[in-house]
Design an enzyme around this catalytic site. Structure first.
Site, PDB file in Angstrom:
ATOM      1  N   GLY A 106     -19.161  32.277 -31.664  1.00  0.00           N
ATOM      2  CA  GLY A 106     -20.320  31.451 -32.220  1.00  0.00           C
ATOM      3  C   GLY A 106     -20.594  29.981 -31.644  1.00  0.00           C
ATOM      4  N   GLU A 150     -15.033  37.530 -29.237  1.00  0.00           N
ATOM      5  CA  GLU A 150     -15.151  38.207 -30.610  1.00  0.00           C
ATOM      6  C   GLU A 150     -14.423  39.697 -30.459  1.00  0.00           C
ATOM      7  OE1 GLU A 150     -17.616  36.445 -29.055  1.00  0.00           O
ATOM      8  OE2 GLU A 150     -18.905  35.313 -30.574  1.00  0.00           O
ATOM      9  N   GLU A 175     -22.313  30.496 -28.414  1.00  0.00           N
ATOM     10  CA  GLU A 175     -23.731  30.973 -28.662  1.00  0.00           C
ATOM     11  C   GLU A 175     -24.655  29.818 -29.001  1.00  0.00           C
ATOM     12  OE1 GLU A 175     -22.012  34.085 -31.323  1.00  0.00           O
ATOM     13  OE2 GLU A 175     -23.608  35.328 -30.182  1.00  0.00           O
ATOM     14  N   ALA A 181     -17.337  30.928 -35.000  1.00  0.00           N
ATOM     15  CA  ALA A 181     -17.454  31.077 -36.333  1.00  0.00           C
ATOM     16  C   ALA A 181     -16.073  30.905 -37.199  1.00  0.00           C
ATOM     17  CB  ALA A 181     -17.968  32.613 -36.728  1.00  0.00           C
TER      18      ALA A 181
HETATM   19  N1  3HC Z   1     -11.933  30.171 -37.551  1.00  0.00           N
HETATM   20  C1  3HC Z   1     -11.168  29.557 -38.492  1.00  0.00           C
HETATM   21  N2  3HC Z   1     -10.070  29.138 -38.166  1.00  0.00           N
HETATM   22  C2  3HC Z   1      -9.823  28.894 -36.997  1.00  0.00           C
HETATM   23  C3  3HC Z   1     -10.698  29.338 -36.026  1.00  0.00           C
HETATM   24  C4  3HC Z   1     -11.886  29.909 -36.108  1.00  0.00           C
HETATM   25  N3  3HC Z   1     -12.823  30.343 -35.390  1.00  0.00           N
HETATM   26  N4  3HC Z   1     -10.019  29.185 -34.723  1.00  0.00           N
HETATM   27  C5  3HC Z   1      -8.763  28.640 -34.993  1.00  0.00           C
HETATM   28  N5  3HC Z   1      -8.699  28.421 -36.398  1.00  0.00           N
HETATM   29  C6  3HC Z   1      -7.329  28.001 -36.938  1.00  0.00           C
HETATM   30  C7  3HC Z   1      -6.207  28.579 -36.692  1.00  0.00           C
HETATM   31  O1  3HC Z   1      -6.172  29.457 -38.038  1.00  0.00           O
HETATM   32  C8  3HC Z   1      -5.211  27.565 -37.014  1.00  0.00           C
HETATM   33  O2  3HC Z   1      -5.124  27.256 -38.198  1.00  0.00           O
HETATM   34  P1  3HC Z   1      -3.539  27.178 -38.738  1.00  0.00           P
HETATM   35  O3  3HC Z   1      -3.163  25.658 -38.128  1.00  0.00           O
HETATM   36  O4  3HC Z   1      -3.869  26.802 -40.230  1.00  0.00           O
HETATM   37  O5  3HC Z   1      -2.722  28.113 -38.661  1.00  0.00           O
HETATM   38  C9  3HC Z   1      -5.739  26.203 -36.164  1.00  0.00           C
HETATM   39  O6  3HC Z   1      -7.228  26.552 -36.191  1.00  0.00           O
HETATM   40  C10 3HC Z   1      -5.501  26.034 -34.922  1.00  0.00           C
HETATM   41  O7  3HC Z   1      -5.593  27.261 -34.248  1.00  0.00           O
HETATM   42  P2  3HC Z   1      -4.446  27.727 -32.889  1.00  0.00           P
HETATM   43  O8  3HC Z   1      -3.095  27.655 -33.484  1.00  0.00           O
HETATM   44  O9  3HC Z   1      -4.845  29.068 -32.455  1.00  0.00           O
HETATM   45  O10 3HC Z   1      -4.848  26.570 -32.058  1.00  0.00           O
HETATM   46  P3  3HC Z   1      -4.821  26.424 -30.285  1.00  0.00           P
HETATM   47  O11 3HC Z   1      -5.040  25.151 -29.957  1.00  0.00           O
HETATM   48  O12 3HC Z   1      -3.592  27.329 -29.625  1.00  0.00           O
HETATM   49  O13 3HC Z   1      -6.209  27.276 -30.197  1.00  0.00           O
HETATM   50  C11 3HC Z   1      -8.392  28.130 -30.106  1.00  0.00           C
HETATM   51  C12 3HC Z   1      -7.189  27.109 -30.247  1.00  0.00           C
HETATM   52  C13 3HC Z   1      -8.265  28.546 -28.467  1.00  0.00           C
HETATM   53  C14 3HC Z   1      -9.631  27.824 -30.411  1.00  0.00           C
HETATM   54  C15 3HC Z   1      -7.886  29.488 -30.727  1.00  0.00           C
HETATM   55  O14 3HC Z   1      -7.703  28.959 -32.033  1.00  0.00           O
HETATM   56  C16 3HC Z   1      -8.838  30.478 -30.855  1.00  0.00           C
HETATM   57  O15 3HC Z   1      -8.702  31.476 -29.876  1.00  0.00           O
HETATM   58  N6  3HC Z   1      -9.856  30.688 -32.022  1.00  0.00           N
HETATM   59  C17 3HC Z   1     -10.469  31.809 -32.151  1.00  0.00           C
HETATM   60  C18 3HC Z   1     -11.820  31.700 -31.456  1.00  0.00           C
HETATM   61  C19 3HC Z   1     -12.863  32.820 -31.824  1.00  0.00           C
HETATM   62  O16 3HC Z   1     -12.264  34.080 -31.925  1.00  0.00           O
HETATM   63  N7  3HC Z   1     -13.848  32.568 -32.065  1.00  0.00           N
HETATM   64  C20 3HC Z   1     -14.888  33.783 -32.123  1.00  0.00           C
HETATM   65  C21 3HC Z   1     -14.918  33.847 -33.710  1.00  0.00           C
HETATM   66  S1  3HC Z   1     -15.964  34.972 -34.172  1.00  0.00           S
HETATM   67  C22 3HC Z   1     -17.604  34.359 -33.953  1.00  0.00           C
HETATM   68  O17 3HC Z   1     -17.840  33.547 -33.584  1.00  0.00           O
HETATM   69  C23 3HC Z   1     -18.642  35.323 -34.291  1.00  0.00           C
HETATM   70  C24 3HC Z   1     -20.088  34.938 -33.692  1.00  0.00           C
HETATM   71  O18 3HC Z   1     -20.085  35.715 -32.619  1.00  0.00           O
HETATM   72  C25 3HC Z   1     -21.122  35.230 -35.002  1.00  0.00           C
END
Ligand code: 3HC
Ligand code: NAI
Length: 655
Positions: free
Chosen positions: A101, A124, A104, A62
């Protein structure tokens, strides 16, 4: 505005392509685009639908930046249910990381393929949430209860091969993903494959007591956190309720977590960590220097761990020690650490051997002539460090970066002994350096921009989280630790016991209470440092009287079997009445009246001390932003991420 989701129909296969850089997060535009594409695919002549992403990754989840704001329709749960209900087979093709997400979405498709390098996961929990789009209900149906609990409560992604074993991915694609995925879709169609809906599958058999066991374990491992417990509730619902009812339990829990303090704190922390990697005033395209080889001076506690961090990232290291004996000792500790990593299953034997082979030793500074970066990690003695930097200035090639791992010393004074202060920087690692994620990058007043940019980039390469600090005694983290430690001493004299102080802080969420930390680090370290100070510099005697008395009684901490506590051979501690007496006597000597002290007072005074110093550090410009201080404390000092870091906590609790 063009949609980040594109739909094309080619030879009876409808291909939905998501293109939302950098990580294809499920923003409102992507969710809307997915719905629109599904509308088209429903109506056209396609016989199957493929969901694939451009750029570096499949959907990474998400869009976290939309959390905490009013959500716009369509919502993700509706999209995944729609995908699963589609009458034509839907296939997901995964590369990079399919997370949260994003995974998912993949789980709601009927068939999943991935390139071997892909990773999938449900992280998450790291945001104080749970998978809120069917993940808690579909994962156990596919992978079983135990594997689902592990995946969701750890939040750690797994490799495609493991996901295949668990039944979360069906096929690994060699070569080009889109080509391979389309070929596979054709095979599925030729075999008359039908939609295969996970919601219609039963949850596999599981051990009785698995849920209570998980709750208990997580109560210890993830003390204080509510999301892991809520995940167990949802998976239990998957095992005991019809799919639709399980989804309702998931939704309720998800919304509760989303509006709670813990998730808000962890979301702050997610962005703080990424922001910390940026240096104000340094353009994103600042050039960097190539780092292909590293020299490390001093193979003690820190030097060995730092060497491993670079070797683990494939960067060759030359370790310099004072003589052959010290070098042999340093290298054998590295050998032991690698053997430990293999034993704990953190590293394969082959990988450990390959990494170890990248570390060579020498007692001759001339072996550093061609390295791109040198990190000095010898004793914390300013004259010794200056002497070494003079030597480095003589032997290192022009353009080499010269870094010090000093904990407290003035990086500018060290730089000043060289003819190239612009190449000098602090790289302050934390112990054990091959494990701890934090790296304070200390910017001297003459450190060149490209040197700083190189260190920030390099940190990521060696899997560290960098935070920039200006020059001051102890930089960000250790400077804040001083008033925190002093406050813990005052609390003892005023009436608390070591076990009460540590217990209050650990129950509040700190990984380790302050007195256990003192025992671990060795009480003699501070004692020796104080010997070199004037009474004025030492400050209020009440802040160090007890540890002085303990050291003078031979209680140096864990290493001598006794400090604020007594330790057995396995370093298990017991409270010690002798220490209680020492504290009482010291209080009497200093005319400090003792009283009952509440746990709340302990927490408020200790965190208050951290935060007061943090505010000064911010005002002086030593830290760039308050989020950076939060990152330092969570990654370097065991502060609970789910409280957001000390500065975020202070703001949210109006401390
Ligand atoms: N939403 C919004 N922005 C995101 C994002 C997300 N899910 N994931 C990454 N970004 C952004 C970062 O903030 C960063 O932005 P910036 O360059 O402006 O600082 C950019 O994308 C690149 O991210 P990273 O620097 O972390 O890049 P990496 O290559 O090191 O890592 C990644 C990539 C493994 C995808 C890492 O970003 C990550 O772990 N992201 C989070 C993943 C996550 O937690 N997903 C679950 C979200 S909650 C959800 O999905 C709820 C659902 O169940 C309903
Ligand atoms: P240590 O005492 O374990 O190791 C220092 C090593 O340097 C010894 O092996 C010694 O033989 C070697 N050495 C001394 N003089 C040398 C010389 N001229 N040339 C080559 N090698 C030489 O010390 P530790 O704990 O590794 O600390 C090193 C530095 O890292 C210090 O500046 C310390 O403040 C800093 N630091 C320490 C942390 C810790 O938790 N121990 C954490 C972060 C930084």
């Amino acid at each position: 505005m063009t949609s980040p989701v594109n739909y094309t129909l080619t030879d009876e296969i409808g291909v939905i392509t998501i293109d939302n850089p950098p990580v294809n997060a499920l923003s409102h535009a992507v969710r809307q685009g997915l719905m629109d594409a599904l509308d088209l695919a429903d109506k056209d002549d396609s016989r199957a639908i493929l969901i694939i992403c451009t750029g570096r990754t499949f959907i990474a989840g998400a869009d976290i930046s939309e959390f905490g704001k009013p959500m716009q329709q369509p919502m993700l749960p509706a999209i995944v249910n729609r995908i699963e209900a589609t009458a034509k087979p839907v296939v997901a093709a995964i590369h990079g990381t399919a997370l949260g997400g994003g995974f998912e979405v993949a789980l709601s498709t009927h068939y999943r393929c991935a390139v071997a390098s892909a990773r999938v996961g449900l992280p998450e929990v790291k945001l104080g949430l749970l998978p809120g789009a069917g993940g808690t209900q579909r994962t156990p149906r596919l992978a079983g209860i135990e594997a689902a609990l592990e995946l969701m409560t750890s939040g750690a992604p797994i490799a495609a091969a493991k996901a295949q074993v668990l039944g979360l991915v069906d096929k690994i694609i060699d070569g080009d993903l889109e080509e391979g995925a389309i070929a596979w879709v054709r095979e599925l169609l030729a075999a008359d494959a039908r939609p295969r809906r996970t919601s219609e599958q039963a949850v596999p058999e599981h051990e009785a007591g698995v849920f209570d066991g998980a709750r208990k374990l997580l109560g210890q491992k993830a003390r204080g956190q509510i999301a892991p417990q809520a995940i167990v509730d949802c998976v239990e619902a998957a095992a005991t309720l019809p799919f639709e009812d399980g989804l309702k339990v998931e939704r309720e829990n998800f919304l509760k977590l989303m509006s709670g303090d813990q998730s808000a704190a962890l979301r702050h922390f997610f962005f703080a960590e990424r922001q910390a990697a940026r240096v104000d005033g340094l353009a994103d395209d600042t050039p960097t220097r190539p780092i292909e080889s590293v020299g490390i001076i001093g193979g003690g506690t820190m030097g060995g761990g730092i060497a491993m961090s670079f070797a683990n990232a494939g960067i060759p290291v030359t370790l310099i020690e004072i003589n052959d004996d010290a070098l042999g000792r340093g290298l054998s500790i590295i050998d032991r650490n690698y053997a430990g990593s293999v034993k704990r299953g953190k590293l394969s034997d082959g990988k450990a051997v390959a990494c170890r082979a990248l570390i060579s030793g020498s007692t001759d500074y001339a072996s550093l002539a061609e390295v791109d970066l040198v990190i000095e990690a010898v004793f914390e003695d300013p004259d010794l460090k200056k002497n070494i930097f003079e030597k480095l200035d003589g032997v290192c090639k022009s353009g080499a970066i010269l870094a010090t791992n000093t904990s407290y010393q003035d990086v500018d004074a060290i730089a000043a002994v060289t003819s190239r202060p612009e190449d000098v920087v602090g790289m302050h690692f934390f112990s054990p350096a091959h494990i701890m994620k934090l790296l304070e990058v200390v910017r001297g007043n003459r450190t060149a921009d490209d040197v700083l940019a190189t260190c920030m980039q390099l940190a990521k390469r060696i899997r560290k989280v960098p935070v920039v600090s200006g020059v001051c005694y102890g930089f960000i983290g250790n400077r804040m630790l001083q008033p925190y430690g002093q406050q813990s001493q005052l609390l003892l004299l005023e009436g608390a016991t070591p076990e009460q102080v540590d217990g209050a802080m650990e129950n509040w969420g700190m990984a380790m209470g302050p007195l256990r930390v003192f025992d671990l680090a060795g009480l003699d370290v501070g004692y020796k440092a104080r010997q070199a100070l004037s009474d004025d510099e030492k400050g209020e005697p009440a802040t160090y009287r007890v540890p002085d008395l303990l050291v003078e009684a031979g209680r140096l901490g864990q290493k001598s079997g006794a400090g604020f506590y007594t330790y057995d051979d396995n370093r298990r501690l017991t409270p010690d009445p002798v220490v209680h007496e020492v504290i009482k006597n010291a209080a009497a000597e200093l005319n400090i009246e003792r009283r009952e002290i509440s746990d709340e007072e302990i927490v408020n005074r200790l965190i208050g001390a951290l935060v007061d110093e943090g505010r000064k550090i911010l005002e002086e410009g030593i830290a760039q932003r308050s989020g950076d201080i939060d990152v330092v404390y969570v990654y370097g000092y065991g502060f609970p991420a789910w409280r957001g870091g000390p500065m975020y906590y202070a703001d949210s609790a109006s401390l």
